[in-house]
Design an enzyme around this catalytic site. Structure first.
Site, mmCIF file in Angstrom:
data_model
loop_
_atom_site.group_PDB
_atom_site.id
_atom_site.type_symbol
_atom_site.label_atom_id
_atom_site.label_comp_id
_atom_site.label_asym_id
_atom_site.label_seq_id
_atom_site.Cartn_x
_atom_site.Cartn_y
_atom_site.Cartn_z
ATOM 1 N N GLY A 152 0.848 -1.190 0.000
ATOM 2 C CA GLY A 152 0.000 0.000 0.000
ATOM 3 C C GLY A 152 0.882 1.237 0.000
ATOM 4 N N ARG A 153 0.408 2.271 0.709
ATOM 5 C CA ARG A 153 1.165 3.534 0.733
ATOM 6 C C ARG A 153 2.557 3.323 1.329
ATOM 7 N NH1 ARG A 153 -4.438 5.625 2.596
ATOM 8 N NH2 ARG A 153 -3.899 4.197 4.272
ATOM 9 N N ARG A 230 1.285 -4.623 12.653
ATOM 10 C CA ARG A 230 0.696 -4.740 13.986
ATOM 11 C C ARG A 230 1.072 -6.119 14.510
ATOM 12 N NH1 ARG A 230 0.267 -0.045 13.936
ATOM 13 N NH2 ARG A 230 -1.593 1.251 14.043
ATOM 14 N N GLU A 259 1.716 -5.299 23.199
ATOM 15 C CA GLU A 259 2.686 -4.262 23.555
ATOM 16 C C GLU A 259 2.091 -3.273 24.569
ATOM 17 O OE1 GLU A 259 3.258 -3.133 19.409
ATOM 18 O OE2 GLU A 259 2.265 -1.250 19.796
ATOM 19 N N HIS A 278 7.771 -0.007 18.961
ATOM 20 C CA HIS A 278 6.734 0.599 18.107
ATOM 21 C C HIS A 278 7.065 2.065 17.793
ATOM 22 C CE1 HIS A 278 2.208 0.431 16.903
ATOM 23 N NE2 HIS A 278 2.892 1.232 16.097
HETATM 24 P P1 NDP Z 1 -2.644 1.041 2.970
HETATM 25 O O1 NDP Z 1 -4.110 0.892 3.184
HETATM 26 O O2 NDP Z 1 -2.144 2.060 2.014
HETATM 27 O O3 NDP Z 1 -2.010 -0.363 2.539
HETATM 28 C C1 NDP Z 1 -2.407 -1.564 3.095
HETATM 29 C C2 NDP Z 1 -2.088 -2.673 2.111
HETATM 30 O O4 NDP Z 1 -2.391 -3.915 2.718
HETATM 31 C C3 NDP Z 1 -2.872 -2.576 0.819
HETATM 32 O O5 NDP Z 1 -2.004 -2.714 -0.258
HETATM 33 C C4 NDP Z 1 -3.871 -3.735 0.892
HETATM 34 O O6 NDP Z 1 -4.095 -4.244 -0.417
HETATM 35 C C5 NDP Z 1 -3.132 -4.731 1.790
HETATM 36 N N1 NDP Z 1 -4.045 -5.557 2.558
HETATM 37 C C6 NDP Z 1 -5.059 -5.158 3.362
HETATM 38 N N2 NDP Z 1 -5.684 -6.209 3.897
HETATM 39 C C7 NDP Z 1 -5.063 -7.310 3.424
HETATM 40 C C8 NDP Z 1 -5.260 -8.711 3.608
HETATM 41 N N3 NDP Z 1 -6.247 -9.176 4.384
HETATM 42 N N4 NDP Z 1 -4.420 -9.549 2.973
HETATM 43 C C9 NDP Z 1 -3.428 -9.089 2.172
HETATM 44 N N5 NDP Z 1 -3.196 -7.774 1.963
HETATM 45 C C10 NDP Z 1 -4.008 -6.898 2.579
HETATM 46 O O7 NDP Z 1 -2.050 1.288 4.423
HETATM 47 P P2 NDP Z 1 -0.668 1.992 4.833
HETATM 48 O O8 NDP Z 1 0.408 1.489 3.942
HETATM 49 O O9 NDP Z 1 -0.885 3.438 4.943
HETATM 50 O O10 NDP Z 1 -0.493 1.399 6.328
HETATM 51 C C11 NDP Z 1 -0.465 0.008 6.547
HETATM 52 C C12 NDP Z 1 -0.444 -0.306 8.028
HETATM 53 O O11 NDP Z 1 0.832 -0.055 8.567
HETATM 54 C C13 NDP Z 1 -1.369 0.504 8.924
HETATM 55 O O12 NDP Z 1 -2.712 0.076 8.855
HETATM 56 C C14 NDP Z 1 -0.755 0.302 10.295
HETATM 57 O O13 NDP Z 1 -1.325 -0.792 10.957
HETATM 58 C C15 NDP Z 1 0.716 0.011 9.986
HETATM 59 N N6 NDP Z 1 1.574 1.092 10.496
HETATM 60 C C16 NDP Z 1 2.527 0.828 11.452
HETATM 61 C C17 NDP Z 1 3.326 1.841 11.954
HETATM 62 C C18 NDP Z 1 4.364 1.588 12.984
HETATM 63 O O14 NDP Z 1 4.687 2.487 13.743
HETATM 64 N N7 NDP Z 1 4.951 0.406 13.047
HETATM 65 C C19 NDP Z 1 3.159 3.223 11.507
HETATM 66 C C20 NDP Z 1 2.177 3.387 10.474
HETATM 67 C C21 NDP Z 1 1.415 2.348 10.002
HETATM 68 P P3 NDP Z 1 -5.496 -4.957 -0.801
HETATM 69 O O15 NDP Z 1 -6.574 -4.014 -0.384
HETATM 70 O O16 NDP Z 1 -5.411 -5.192 -2.273
HETATM 71 O O17 NDP Z 1 -5.516 -6.230 -0.034
#
Ligand code: NDP
Length: 317
Positions: A152-153, A230, A259, A278
């Site tokens: 994703g992003r 997560r 955590e 985290h």
């Molecule tokens: P996005 O929504 O842009 O990307 C999420 C990606 O995951 C998409 O490409 C989606 O593709 C895929 N996805 C979602 N559900 C599934 C599934 N069940 N199986 C396979 N692929 C899946 O989110 P971001 O990139 O902005 O953020 C992702 C996550 O990162 C956040 O939700 C957060 O939990 C985590 N995060 C952690 C941080 C940290 O401090 N460690 C900080 C910021 C974020 P598709 O829909 O095609 O499945």
């Protein structure tokens, strides 16, 4: 009495953001209240905005009949019951994009620390072991294949960094994207083919334990797991057991199931596991930007203007 709108903040966020919230709104800091039930009861009849997003389950949300917005601090909103929000006409916003680079840097840092054993090397010097001989050799990432779970992003920001490190990038999502990387509909098959599994999907019920024992065994004894998503998305007990027995090579972890508690089994694995508290997005600049986006969403809501970054689940509901 102040005529600034009430905002309930459920947990501490970046201090600069709390200061701005205090300037702009009548801020109620739930976690500091000597009697939280009383604070909730006092605000219940009129509250329209919750900030922070922590602990926003149906039990809490249902106390506020006039609630219209839950503005999350962070892109991951697994602490908000968005299904409840959608059913009750409550909007939810998050803070995407402004943290992509920071989290991607953390992910690559964890990978380098894990494969090249940078943390082990630091200890090696401090403990005087270098005086007795060179440190054992480590593993290169150049030329290796990274399988991104969640392109994703943030995943795309990680991919561009991996390419700069001359890695080969492949990915698994629920749906294929228009990108130059190979797509794997099967997560297990991808895990079998890659050297590094980079996990950056959302948390919540749908992704719980998606990185299962089967996936981890497919990654195998020379495989490296990096989790900046997560803790809930990995079968944590299976991961610990496989890391201990050598059936999974190494892990770099920023997030954990319960955590800030971290399983003792992981704490004890000092050679093949690198742990972080985290801190994916935890820089001053990025936390400031996340806070500003949260506040801009609150202001837009109160002004009756379109929200900047509403989550898909509540959009149009
Ligand atoms: P996005 O929504 O842009 O990307 C999420 C990606 O995951 C998409 O490409 C989606 O593709 C895929 N996805 C979602 N559900 C599934 C599934 N069940 N199986 C396979 N692929 C899946 O989110 P971001 O990139 O902005 O953020 C992702 C996550 O990162 C956040 O939700 C957060 O939990 C985590 N995060 C952690 C941080 C940290 O401090 N460690 C900080 C910021 C974020 P598709 O829909 O095609 O499945």
């Amino acid at each position: 009495m102040s005529n600034k709108p009430d905002v309930l903040l459920t947990r501490a966020v970046y201090p600069g953001t709390v200061e701005t919230l205090e300037r702009e709104f009548t801020l109620h800091k739930l976690w500091t209240a000597p009697d939280q039930d009383k604070m909730i009861a006092d605000l219940a009849p009129t509250l329209r905005v919750i900030a922070g997003g922590y602990g926003c389950n149906a039990t809490l949300l249902s106390k506020f009949p006039k609630l219209g917005l839950v503005a999350n601090f962070g892109v991951g909103y697994d602490t908000i019951d968005v299904d409840y929000c959608a059913k009750h006409g409550i909007h939810a916003t998050n803070s995407p994009d402004v943290l992509n680079d920071e989290v991607a840097d953390t992910a690559m840092g964890l990978l380098l620390c894990t494969a090249r054993k940078l943390v082990v090397g630091d200890r090696y010097v401090r403990e005087g072991k270098w005086l007795k001989g060179a440190m054992p050799l480590t593993t290169n990432i150049t030329g290796k294949t990274m399988g991104i779970v969640g392109l994703g992003r943030i995943g795309e920001a990680v991919a561009s960094r991996a390419i700069a490190h001359k890695m080969n990038v492949v990915y698994h999502n629920r749906s294929k994207k228009d990108v130059p990387y190979k797509y794997y509909p099967s997560l297990v098959e991808m895990a079998r083919d890659v050297d590094v599994l980079m996990v950056i999907i959302p948390g919540g019920a749908e992704t719980a334990k998606l990185i299962s024992r089967e996936v981890l065994e497919a990654l195998g004894p020379s495989g490296i797991l990096i989790n900046v998503a997560r803790g809930t998305v990995v079968d944590e007990p299976a991961m610990v057991e496989l890391l201990k027995s050598g059936k999974l090579g190494a892990a770099g972890l920023d997030v954990f199931e319960k955590e800030p508690e971290v399983p003792q089994g992981l704490i004890e694995l000092t050679e093949n596991v690198v742990l972080q508290p985290h801190v994916g997005s935890a820089t001053h600049a990025t936390r400031t930007a996340m806070g500003q986006l949260m506040i801009d969403n609150i202001k837009a809501f109160l002004a009756g203007q379109p929200l900047l970054t509403e989550v898909p689940e509540t959009k149009g509901k």
